[in-house]
Design an enzyme around this catalytic site. Structure first.
Site, PDB file in Angstrom:
ATOM      1  N   ASP A   1       0.828  -1.216   0.000  1.00 56.01           N
ATOM      2  CA  ASP A   1       0.000   0.000   0.000  1.00 56.01           C
ATOM      3  C   ASP A   1       0.860   1.263   0.000  1.00 56.01           C
ATOM      4  OD1 ASP A   1      -2.368   1.417  -0.017  1.00 56.01           O
ATOM      5  OD2 ASP A   1      -2.633   1.337   2.158  1.00 56.01           O
TER       6      ASP A   1
ATOM      7  N   ASN B   1     -10.977  -2.650  -5.303  1.00 52.30           N
ATOM      8  CA  ASN B   1     -10.163  -1.696  -6.078  1.00 52.30           C
ATOM      9  C   ASN B   1     -10.756  -1.361  -7.455  1.00 52.30           C
ATOM     10  OD1 ASN B   1      -7.017  -2.892  -4.711  1.00 52.30           O
ATOM     11  ND2 ASN B   1      -8.152  -1.054  -4.154  1.00 52.30           N
TER      12      ASN B   1
HETATM   13  C1  IPE Z   1      -5.548  -2.655   0.012  1.00 50.59           C
HETATM   14  O1  IPE Z   1      -5.182  -1.331  -0.193  1.00 50.59           O
HETATM   15  C2  IPE Z   1      -5.484  -3.398  -1.278  1.00 50.59           C
HETATM   16  C3  IPE Z   1      -4.154  -3.573  -1.833  1.00 50.59           C
HETATM   17  C4  IPE Z   1      -3.046  -3.169  -1.339  1.00 50.59           C
HETATM   18  C5  IPE Z   1      -4.117  -4.317  -3.065  1.00 50.59           C
HETATM   19  P1  IPE Z   1      -6.263  -0.185  -0.421  1.00 50.59           P
HETATM   20  O2  IPE Z   1      -5.509   1.062  -0.612  1.00 50.59           O
HETATM   21  O3  IPE Z   1      -7.213  -0.578  -1.483  1.00 50.59           O
HETATM   22  O4  IPE Z   1      -7.039  -0.193   0.963  1.00 50.59           O
HETATM   23  P2  IPE Z   1      -7.900   0.945   1.656  1.00 50.59           P
HETATM   24  O5  IPE Z   1      -8.883   1.441   0.639  1.00 50.59           O
HETATM   25  O6  IPE Z   1      -6.952   2.021   2.078  1.00 50.59           O
HETATM   26  O7  IPE Z   1      -8.537   0.277   2.824  1.00 50.59           O
HETATM   27  C1  IPE Z   2      -1.690   0.118  -3.319  1.00 54.88           C
HETATM   28  O1  IPE Z   2      -1.412   1.463  -3.344  1.00 54.88           O
HETATM   29  C2  IPE Z   2      -1.923  -0.472  -4.677  1.00 54.88           C
HETATM   30  C3  IPE Z   2      -3.294  -0.921  -4.926  1.00 54.88           C
HETATM   31  C4  IPE Z   2      -4.271  -0.894  -4.071  1.00 54.88           C
HETATM   32  C5  IPE Z   2      -3.575  -1.456  -6.246  1.00 54.88           C
HETATM   33  P1  IPE Z   2      -2.556   2.546  -3.381  1.00 54.88           P
HETATM   34  O2  IPE Z   2      -2.890   2.836  -4.793  1.00 54.88           O
HETATM   35  O3  IPE Z   2      -3.704   2.131  -2.534  1.00 54.88           O
HETATM   36  O4  IPE Z   2      -1.834   3.789  -2.736  1.00 54.88           O
HETATM   37  P2  IPE Z   2      -2.472   4.877  -1.778  1.00 54.88           P
HETATM   38  O5  IPE Z   2      -3.027   4.155  -0.595  1.00 54.88           O
HETATM   39  O6  IPE Z   2      -3.549   5.570  -2.576  1.00 54.88           O
HETATM   40  O7  IPE Z   2      -1.343   5.755  -1.426  1.00 54.88           O
HETATM   41 MG    MG Z   3      -4.103   2.413  -0.566  1.00 55.83          MG
END
Ligand code: IPE
Ligand code: IPE
Ligand code: MG
Length: 235
Positions: free
Chosen positions: A16, A64
């Site tokens: 993340d 996602n």
């Molecule tokens: C969790 O991260 C999913 C992945 C890392 C693939 P998200 O960024 O989607 O989670 P939330 O929305 O902050 O809970």
């Molecule tokens: C994790 O990084 C990747 C996926 C969930 C696909 P994020 O895209 O959630 O990154 P932040 O949380 O917005 O910084």
């Molecule tokens: Mg995220």
């Protein structure tokens, strides 16, 4: 790593912080995903060097899909590039498994995923799980439906349903539960990742964004894991 350190058998990693990493640099979010994928590849190699039995990377959740279309398209394009180079699987002895609801994928993506799983199925090295279109609730509902079907068809008796048989209907069947779940980026939640499997996992949350995550950060997390006193309900 020092020799007296216990290396977890199975680590789950919630990758993340890609978006925030890009935002800080005034770059499009997909640049964060690109850098995050490079880090994924390096940390996979490091997990091999450390001798893990399994590692599970959370790459894309069932939630996602809510993201803007260009971001989702960018992530899927990147995923395809890694599938084509097959996550470097020719070079390593990893058994690659895609955890998640594959019915969302079709055509080339699905073919590549299945080809990689088949080609690596007999490998004896580390299990490399890539959770894509993965959500624990989806996984458990999917398991319940399959169990109900088997009971209905007489393949299984209601009394055969127990914690072990239930586990065997999950995407992670035959795998050890993660002893350790790691989430960088500062968020302190599971976001629908391995809810059943992490019942007794140790959790470590770190402030570093995933694209900045290094081998040294993994060492630090493993040291933290070593400080935990795991009791599993005992004394
Ligand atoms: C969790 O991260 C999913 C992945 C890392 C693939 P998200 O960024 O989607 O989670 P939330 O929305 O902050 O809970
Ligand atoms: C994790 O990084 C990747 C996926 C969930 C696909 P994020 O895209 O959630 O990154 P932040 O949380 O917005 O910084
Ligand atoms: Mg995220």
């Amino acid at each position: 790593m020092e020799s007296n350190i216990t290396i977890p058998k199975h680590i789950g990693i919630i990758m993340d912080g890609n978006g925030r990493w890009a935002k800080k640099r005034l770059l499009p979010r997909n640049m964060g995903h690109k850098k995050g994928a490079e880090v994924f590849q390096d940390i996979t190699r490091y997990c091999n060097e450390l001798g893990l039995e399994a590692v599970t990377f959370y790459a894309f959740s069932t939630e996602n899909w809510k993201r803007p279309k260009d971001e989702v398209d960018g992530i899927m394009k990147l995923f395809k590039e890694y599938l084509i180079t097959a996550f470097d699987y020719e070079k390593e002895n990893n058994k690659i498994i895609f955890l998640g609801d594959k019915s969302a994928f079709s055509g080339e993506l699905l073919d590549l995923m299945e080809e990689i799983e088949t080609k690596t199925a007999d490998r004896t090295g580390m299990i490399l799980n890539i959770a894509i279109n993965y959500g624990s609730r989806n996984e458990m509902v999917h398991a319940c439906k399959k169990i109900a079907q088997d009971v209905k068809n007489g393949k299984m008796d209601v009394n055969d349903i127990n914690e072990d048989t239930f586990s065997s209907f999950l995407y992670t069947k035959n795998q050890p539960d993660p002893d350790f779940i790691l989430r960088p980026s500062g968020e302190k939640r599971l976001s629908n990742f391995l809810l059943w499997q992490s019942a007794y996992s140790e959790f470590v949350y770190m402030d570093v964004l995933w694209p900045d995550f290094t081998r040294k950060n993994l060492d630090e997390a493993i040291l933290e894991f070593n400080k935990r006193n795991r009791r599993f309900g005992g004394v």
